[in-house]
Design an enzyme around this catalytic site. Structure first.
Site, PDB file in Angstrom:
ATOM      1  N   ARG A   1      -0.698  -7.713   1.705  1.00 41.32           N
ATOM      2  CA  ARG A   1       0.278  -7.020   2.531  1.00 41.32           C
ATOM      3  C   ARG A   1       1.477  -6.644   1.663  1.00 41.32           C
ATOM      4  O   ARG A   1       1.883  -7.397   0.774  1.00 41.32           O
ATOM      5  CB  ARG A   1       0.745  -7.884   3.714  1.00 41.32           C
ATOM      6  CG  ARG A   1      -0.280  -8.015   4.831  1.00 41.32           C
ATOM      7  CD  ARG A   1      -0.497  -6.682   5.549  1.00 41.32           C
ATOM      8  NE  ARG A   1      -1.413  -6.780   6.676  1.00 41.32           N
ATOM      9  CZ  ARG A   1      -2.714  -6.561   6.630  1.00 41.32           C
ATOM     10  NH1 ARG A   1      -3.273  -6.293   5.441  1.00 41.32           N
ATOM     11  NH2 ARG A   1      -3.465  -6.621   7.708  1.00 41.32           N
TER      12      ARG A   1
ATOM     13  N   GLU B   1       4.147   1.909   5.679  1.00 46.14           N
ATOM     14  CA  GLU B   1       2.975   2.768   5.523  1.00 46.14           C
ATOM     15  C   GLU B   1       2.960   3.833   6.611  1.00 46.14           C
ATOM     16  O   GLU B   1       3.214   3.515   7.777  1.00 46.14           O
ATOM     17  CB  GLU B   1       1.687   1.932   5.581  1.00 46.14           C
ATOM     18  CG  GLU B   1       1.558   0.933   4.443  1.00 46.14           C
ATOM     19  CD  GLU B   1       0.259   0.128   4.472  1.00 46.14           C
ATOM     20  OE1 GLU B   1      -0.559   0.347   5.394  1.00 46.14           O
ATOM     21  OE2 GLU B   1       0.050  -0.699   3.574  1.00 46.14           O
TER      22      GLU B   1
ATOM     23  N   HIS C   1      -3.992   2.077   1.276  1.00 41.58           N
ATOM     24  CA  HIS C   1      -4.561   1.018   2.123  1.00 41.58           C
ATOM     25  C   HIS C   1      -6.034   1.312   2.455  1.00 41.58           C
ATOM     26  O   HIS C   1      -6.423   1.389   3.620  1.00 41.58           O
ATOM     27  CB  HIS C   1      -3.747   0.863   3.417  1.00 41.58           C
ATOM     28  CG  HIS C   1      -3.877  -0.507   4.021  1.00 41.58           C
ATOM     29  ND1 HIS C   1      -2.887  -1.082   4.774  1.00 41.58           N
ATOM     30  CD2 HIS C   1      -4.890  -1.428   3.975  1.00 41.58           C
ATOM     31  CE1 HIS C   1      -3.275  -2.286   5.183  1.00 41.58           C
ATOM     32  NE2 HIS C   1      -4.478  -2.517   4.706  1.00 41.58           N
TER      33      HIS C   1
END
Length: 378
Positions: free
Chosen positions: A293, A322, A341
């Site tokens: 993370r 994000e 991601h």
């Protein structure tokens, strides 16, 4: 119990068990989820259960939900809609990382039909699990579905950082032949013979440990939950603190959950501890990998370390915000390697994620406890 739901969820579980034999073998026990010792009590009048999918799901998973008798709706919800009680119209909601469920949204949903939240993925930091529990809502996830994909992503970032592959590719496209000792090039280093530190020691970290050891790396790990009987068969040395991990390893990969205790854990002081020389004597530089993370690493401190040269590279698939803003400081840093991601974004992982969360949600709607991935239960 609804016979249709019960039958289909058992079929999905059997198919997943069969498929598990084809995935990356992982040694040891996963991090413990709070699994209830009693059946989950959910009333079922026999009418179709309404399931909302907010962030997309593999077609096979949508088909499985429908085959299980669920009335499936696919649409995203705004924060205002969530707080206004939009979830109250559904028995279950399945989300990914794009949707955040706060306590007020869960409470408003539970005032109506909402009884289950399914997280199609591993991390549940975007769900107020305590708030769900207080509202009588069960939370389930898919802790093993994307393990192989994220392990491979970690290795890809390790190789890219060690050999400076993105810069070499960009140079080639712009007409530069950045082969050392050309100006602007960086001599790469081998991973073999270097120390790799794993911050966290769950399924993914253990998979990385096995692969890294096969490459000839010396693997170390720190986790307050790790046990020597899990680490020893993999040849992993457990260290007593995160600080000692960074002092020992020129390459560190982050694999812990984002919690209040781990937020901004990796900052400037930690990065300055990293050696830039391997135990084999090679000047390999210092490299930080993040597939966990974004909030675990202090991105401002990482950017400063890259500019100062105290950190050679930061290869990250995850970020505190994000999508990453166009003016983010990391984008102007030497040695930064970023991906959007996509660690679990493979066909195989997405099929497993979808089928596993479908099986878990159908099981809970049928009043049963899923075989894996119960995070919190009312």
């Amino acid at each position: 119990r609804n016979p249709m739901i019960m039958c289909v969820s058992h079929m999905i579980s059997a198919a997943l068990a069969l498929a598990a034999g084809l995935s990356l073998p992982v040694v040891g026990r996963a991090r413990a989820f709070r699994t209830p010792s009693r059946p989950i009590s959910i009333s079922n009048s026999g009418a179709a259960q309404r399931v909302l999918v907010t962030d997309g799901l593999a077609p096979a998973a949508l088909d499985a939900l429908a085959a299980g008798g669920a009335d499936v709706t696919s649409r995203s919800l705004t924060e205002d809609e969530l707080c206004a009680g939009a979830l109250a119209a559904y028995d279950a909601v399945i989300i990914r990382s794009a949707t955040t469920l706060r306590a007020d949204a869960l409470s408003a949903g539970a005032a109506g039909r909402l009884r289950v939240v399914g997280r199609a993925g591993v991390g549940v930091d975007n769900i107020d699990v305590a708030g769900a529990h207080a509202s009588g809502v069960t939370v389930v996830n898919t802790p093993s579905a994307s393990t192989a994909s994220v392990v491979e992503m970690t290795l890809a970032l390790l190789f890219a950082a060690a050999r400076n592959l993105p810069a070499a590719d960009r140079g080639l496209r712009s007409g530069e032949w950045l082969k050392p000792p050309a100006r602007g090039s960086r001599l790469g280093s081998e991973l073999a013979g270097k120390n790799l530190g794993l911050l966290g020691f769950g399924r993914i970290a253990r998979g990385v440990a096995a692969a890294a050891a096969a490459l000839g790396m010396r693997v170390f790990a720190y986790s307050p939950h790790a046990a020597s009987e899990t680490a020893s068969p993999l040849g992993v040395t457990l260290l007593p603190s995160a600080e000692e991990l960074f002092c020992t390893c020129s390459h560190v990969s982050l694999h812990c959950a984002l919690t209040p205790q781990t937020r901004l854990l990796v900052g400037g002081e930690m990065l300055e501890r990293m050696p830039a020389v391997g135990p084999d004597g090679a000047a390999c530089g210092s490299h930080l990998i993040n597939v966990a993370r974004g909030g675990i690493a202090d991105e401002a401190a990482v950017a400063a370390a890259l500019h100062a040269g105290t950190l050679t590279s930061y290869a990250s698939d995850v970020f505190d915000q994000e999508p990453l803003p166009a003016d983010h400081p990391l984008l102007g840093c030497p040695g930064f390697i970023g991906t959007p991601h996509i660690g679990g974004a493979t066909r195989e992982a997405q099929d497993r994620v979808g089928l596993q969360i479908a099986a878990a949600v159908l099981a809970v709607l049928d009043g049963r406890v899923p075989e894996d991935g119960v995070v919190g239960v009312a």
